[in-house]
Motif scaffolding. Structure first.
Motif, PDB file in Angstrom:
ATOM      1  N   ALA A 179       0.977  -1.123   0.151  1.00  0.00           N
ATOM      2  CA  ALA A 179       0.267  -0.317   0.190  1.00  0.00           C
ATOM      3  C   ALA A 179       0.994   1.647   0.375  1.00  0.00           C
ATOM      4  O   ALA A 179       1.832   1.243   1.162  1.00  0.00           O
ATOM      5  N   CYS A 180       1.508   1.854  -0.860  1.00  0.00           N
ATOM      6  CA  CYS A 180       1.470   3.620  -1.656  1.00  0.00           C
ATOM      7  C   CYS A 180       0.410   4.744  -0.763  1.00  0.00           C
ATOM      8  O   CYS A 180      -0.655   4.343  -0.737  1.00  0.00           O
ATOM      9  N   ARG A 181       1.964   5.509  -0.438  1.00  0.00           N
ATOM     10  CA  ARG A 181       1.347   7.137  -0.329  1.00  0.00           C
ATOM     11  C   ARG A 181       1.728   7.937  -0.820  1.00  0.00           C
ATOM     12  O   ARG A 181       3.273   7.406  -0.330  1.00  0.00           O
ATOM     13  N   PRO A 182       1.562   8.827  -1.306  1.00  0.00           N
ATOM     14  CA  PRO A 182       2.624  10.338  -1.473  1.00  0.00           C
ATOM     15  C   PRO A 182       2.793   9.885  -0.112  1.00  0.00           C
ATOM     16  O   PRO A 182       3.130  10.915   0.844  1.00  0.00           O
ATOM     17  N   LEU A 183       4.831  10.556  -0.647  1.00  0.00           N
ATOM     18  CA  LEU A 183       6.082  11.133   0.434  1.00  0.00           C
ATOM     19  C   LEU A 183       5.567  12.466   0.704  1.00  0.00           C
ATOM     20  O   LEU A 183       5.591  13.376  -0.556  1.00  0.00           O
ATOM     21  N   GLU A 184       4.735  13.162   1.844  1.00  0.00           N
ATOM     22  CA  GLU A 184       4.941  14.879   2.101  1.00  0.00           C
ATOM     23  C   GLU A 184       6.502  15.305   1.624  1.00  0.00           C
ATOM     24  O   GLU A 184       7.013  15.578   2.802  1.00  0.00           O
ATOM     25  N   ILE A 185       6.769  15.948   0.581  1.00  0.00           N
ATOM     26  CA  ILE A 185       8.120  16.415   1.020  1.00  0.00           C
ATOM     27  C   ILE A 185       8.121  17.938   0.305  1.00  0.00           C
ATOM     28  O   ILE A 185       6.954  18.167  -0.465  1.00  0.00           O
ATOM     29  N   ALA A 186       8.726  19.285   0.453  1.00  0.00           N
ATOM     30  CA  ALA A 186       8.932  20.463  -0.566  1.00  0.00           C
ATOM     31  C   ALA A 186       9.104  20.430  -1.529  1.00  0.00           C
ATOM     32  O   ALA A 186      10.357  19.384  -2.060  1.00  0.00           O
ATOM     33  N   ARG A 187       8.331  20.872  -2.795  1.00  0.00           N
ATOM     34  CA  ARG A 187       8.313  20.593  -3.925  1.00  0.00           C
ATOM     35  C   ARG A 187       9.646  21.798  -4.126  1.00  0.00           C
ATOM     36  O   ARG A 187       9.824  22.586  -3.665  1.00  0.00           O
ATOM     37  N   GLN A 188      10.543  20.668  -4.753  1.00  0.00           N
ATOM     38  CA  GLN A 188      11.683  21.816  -5.627  1.00  0.00           C
ATOM     39  C   GLN A 188      12.280  21.452  -7.055  1.00  0.00           C
ATOM     40  O   GLN A 188      11.472  20.332  -6.951  1.00  0.00           O
ATOM     41  N   ILE A 189      12.288  22.291  -7.846  1.00  0.00           N
ATOM     42  CA  ILE A 189      12.718  22.052  -9.300  1.00  0.00           C
ATOM     43  C   ILE A 189      13.553  22.271  -9.426  1.00  0.00           C
ATOM     44  O   ILE A 189      14.646  22.600  -8.572  1.00  0.00           O
ATOM     45  N   TYR A 190      14.356  21.091 -10.692  1.00  0.00           N
ATOM     46  CA  TYR A 190      15.920  20.386 -10.591  1.00  0.00           C
ATOM     47  C   TYR A 190      15.836  20.074 -11.982  1.00  0.00           C
ATOM     48  O   TYR A 190      14.890  20.594 -13.005  1.00  0.00           O
ATOM     49  N   SER A 191      17.131  20.816 -12.206  1.00  0.00           N
ATOM     50  CA  SER A 191      17.329  20.473 -13.598  1.00  0.00           C
ATOM     51  C   SER A 191      17.038  18.511 -13.633  1.00  0.00           C
ATOM     52  O   SER A 191      17.315  17.580 -13.181  1.00  0.00           O
ATOM     53  N   VAL A 192      16.901  17.711 -15.001  1.00  0.00           N
ATOM     54  CA  VAL A 192      16.694  16.631 -15.226  1.00  0.00           C
ATOM     55  C   VAL A 192      18.023  15.852 -14.025  1.00  0.00           C
ATOM     56  O   VAL A 192      17.683  14.531 -13.721  1.00  0.00           O
ATOM     57  N   ASP A 193      19.147  16.009 -15.131  1.00  0.00           N
ATOM     58  CA  ASP A 193      19.565  14.918 -14.330  1.00  0.00           C
ATOM     59  C   ASP A 193      20.298  15.760 -12.660  1.00  0.00           C
ATOM     60  O   ASP A 193      20.534  14.383 -12.181  1.00  0.00           O
ATOM     61  N   LYS A 194      19.886  16.270 -12.481  1.00  0.00           N
ATOM     62  CA  LYS A 194      20.330  16.576 -10.948  1.00  0.00           C
ATOM     63  C   LYS A 194      18.896  16.445 -10.569  1.00  0.00           C
ATOM     64  O   LYS A 194      19.213  15.518  -8.970  1.00  0.00           O
ATOM     65  N   CYS A 195      18.078  16.161 -10.452  1.00  0.00           N
ATOM     66  CA  CYS A 195      16.843  15.284 -10.024  1.00  0.00           C
ATOM     67  C   CYS A 195      17.080  14.021 -10.276  1.00  0.00           C
ATOM     68  O   CYS A 195      17.294  13.107  -9.047  1.00  0.00           O
ATOM     69  N   ARG A 196      17.437  12.914 -11.284  1.00  0.00           N
ATOM     70  CA  ARG A 196      18.034  11.822 -11.134  1.00  0.00           C
ATOM     71  C   ARG A 196      18.879  11.981 -10.342  1.00  0.00           C
ATOM     72  O   ARG A 196      18.952  10.486  -9.253  1.00  0.00           O
ATOM     73  N   ALA A 197      20.075  12.393  -9.788  1.00  0.00           N
ATOM     74  CA  ALA A 197      21.410  11.996  -8.752  1.00  0.00           C
ATOM     75  C   ALA A 197      20.375  12.484  -7.442  1.00  0.00           C
ATOM     76  O   ALA A 197      20.806  11.290  -6.905  1.00  0.00           O
ATOM     77  N   ALA A 198      19.487  13.438  -7.518  1.00  0.00           N
ATOM     78  CA  ALA A 198      19.093  12.818  -6.257  1.00  0.00           C
ATOM     79  C   ALA A 198      18.031  12.571  -5.948  1.00  0.00           C
ATOM     80  O   ALA A 198      17.900  11.742  -4.312  1.00  0.00           O
ATOM     81  N   LEU A 199      16.921  11.909  -7.070  1.00  0.00           N
ATOM     82  CA  LEU A 199      16.684  10.827  -6.556  1.00  0.00           C
ATOM     83  C   LEU A 199      17.568   9.244  -6.069  1.00  0.00           C
ATOM     84  O   LEU A 199      16.776   8.135  -5.458  1.00  0.00           O
ATOM     85  N   ALA A 200      17.973   9.185  -7.073  1.00  0.00           N
ATOM     86  CA  ALA A 200      18.967   7.943  -6.745  1.00  0.00           C
ATOM     87  C   ALA A 200      19.866   7.900  -5.114  1.00  0.00           C
ATOM     88  O   ALA A 200      20.017   7.107  -4.895  1.00  0.00           O
ATOM     89  N   ASP A 201      19.730   9.501  -4.604  1.00  0.00           N
ATOM     90  CA  ASP A 201      21.207   9.334  -3.125  1.00  0.00           C
ATOM     91  C   ASP A 201      19.349   8.808  -2.170  1.00  0.00           C
ATOM     92  O   ASP A 201      19.598   8.209  -1.589  1.00  0.00           O
TER      93      ASP A 201
END
Length: 91
Positions: free
Chosen positions: A19-41
């Motif tokens: 059962a999954c639910r959205p995680l409440e995090i502050a929305r931050q705009i990234y470049s795609v490459d930085k988003c992928r790196a932050a997501l992996a981390d």
């Protein structure tokens, strides 16, 4: 989704019963490459399968929040207007 596009990270917290639910995090705009790196981390720091996520492309010119190092460029040809997100060197 090109590397010059803007993206936000979308995360879900999942229980052992899947059962999954959205995680409440502050929305931050990234470049795609930085988003992928932050997501992996972010995913590497949690137990396997407890948090899942993806980078979702957004129109930063619409959200009025550009990632650092990028500028909005609007080109109008006749009646057609196209918005681009372009990298620039910091001042």
């Amino acid at each position: 989704m090109g590397p010059e596009a803007s993206a936000i990270m979308v995360l879900l917290s999942c229980s052992p019963e899947w059962a999954c639910r959205p995680l409440e995090i502050a929305r931050q705009i990234y470049s795609v490459d930085k988003c992928r790196a932050a997501l992996a981390d972010r995913l590497a720091k949690s137990p396997v399968g407890e948090i899942i996520g993806q980078c979702r492309e957004v129109d930063a010119t619409f959200t009025d929040s550009l990632p650092p190092g990028y500028s909005a460029l609007t080109i109008t040809r006749g009646t057609k207007t196209t918005n681009y997100l372009v990298p620039h060197e910091a001042d």
